[in-house]
Design a protein around this motif. Structure first.
Motif, PDB file in Angstrom:
ATOM      1  N   ILE A   1       0.821  -1.214   0.000  1.00 61.21           N
ATOM      2  CA  ILE A   1       0.000   0.000   0.000  1.00 61.21           C
ATOM      3  C   ILE A   1       0.855   1.264   0.000  1.00 61.21           C
ATOM      4  O   ILE A   1       0.555   2.213  -0.753  1.00 61.21           O
TER       5      ILE A   1
ATOM      6  N   TYR B   1       1.882   1.649  -3.583  1.00 60.44           N
ATOM      7  CA  TYR B   1       0.754   2.158  -4.369  1.00 60.44           C
ATOM      8  C   TYR B   1       0.567   3.655  -4.127  1.00 60.44           C
ATOM      9  O   TYR B   1       0.325   4.435  -5.052  1.00 60.44           O
TER      10      TYR B   1
ATOM     11  N   ILE C   1      -5.433   6.692  -1.591  1.00 65.90           N
ATOM     12  CA  ILE C   1      -5.730   5.274  -1.361  1.00 65.90           C
ATOM     13  C   ILE C   1      -6.772   5.126  -0.260  1.00 65.90           C
ATOM     14  O   ILE C   1      -7.733   4.355  -0.383  1.00 65.90           O
TER      15      ILE C   1
END
Length: 202
Positions: A138, A141, A151
């Motif tokens: 994450i 990302y 996110i």
């Protein structure tokens, strides 16, 4: 003493064909994915770890790793929408499911061994996916696609209780991988019952 992590000393054409075939099947299954409505859209459900699970049972843990590796390399080459981040995550999660399951099955042959190995694999998948997503996936990302707030915002649209990285892990990553891993093992159990090569071990 037999080393369950070692490939056979002589890898014949049939063994290589199995690894390659299962990797291609895994690649195809990875392309057939869909989001689950109760989870953020970046979590896609598929059965792409099923071939490595079956391959690990048949051939051992290391072939399962090779199946996952080839599968994800094919995905990177043919169609990667995540600059490789998703494929790295898929590889990590795939081997965390297939390798423990294969290790246990090699020690405990039969349907019972398959189920116990599968359950262990789901537990390991959930733990490893949680840690890898928290510390690497994450954040990667977020770095590549607009920051952590973007996110979190995407995830909170589906679940209003998600407001930071920890709640993404608790409310999305953990339950998603329990569901995905369990579905994969259940599908594997059905295949196990009907795959002739397993018949002598039932």
């Amino acid at each position: 003493m037999k080393n369950d992590f070692a490939l056979p000393q002589r890898i014949g054409t049939k063994q290589m064909a199995r690894i390659s075939f299962l990797a291609v099947i895994g690649f195809v299954l990875e392309m057939i994915n869909f989001p689950l409505p109760i989870f953020p859209g970046f979590l896609k459900f598929d059965f792409s770890s099923l071939p490595s699970l079956i391959g690990g049972m048949l051939m051992g843990p290391l072939p399962a790793v090779f199946i996952e590796l080839i599968k994800n390399l094919l995905k990177v080459i043919v169609q990667s929408e995540t600059i490789g981040i998703g494929e790295v995550s898929n590889f990590i999660c795939g081997i965390s499911l297939a390798v423990p399951a294969a290790v246990i099955y090699r020690k405990m042959k039969g349907y019972k061994g398959f189920i116990i190995g599968g359950i262990t694999g789901v537990i390991m998948l959930t733990v490893v996916a949680s840690l890898s997503n928290y510390f690497f996936v994450i954040p990667a990302y977020a770095f590549a696609f607009g920051g952590m707030e973007a996110i979190i915002g995407l995830a909170s649209k589906v679940n209003g209780n998600i407001h930071d990285l920890k709640t993404i892990i608790m409310l999305a990553i953990i339950p998603f991988n329990i569901i995905k891993g369990s579905a994969t093992v259940l599908a594997g159990a059905v295949i196990y019952r009907h795959l002739p090569i397993f018949e002598k071990e039932k």
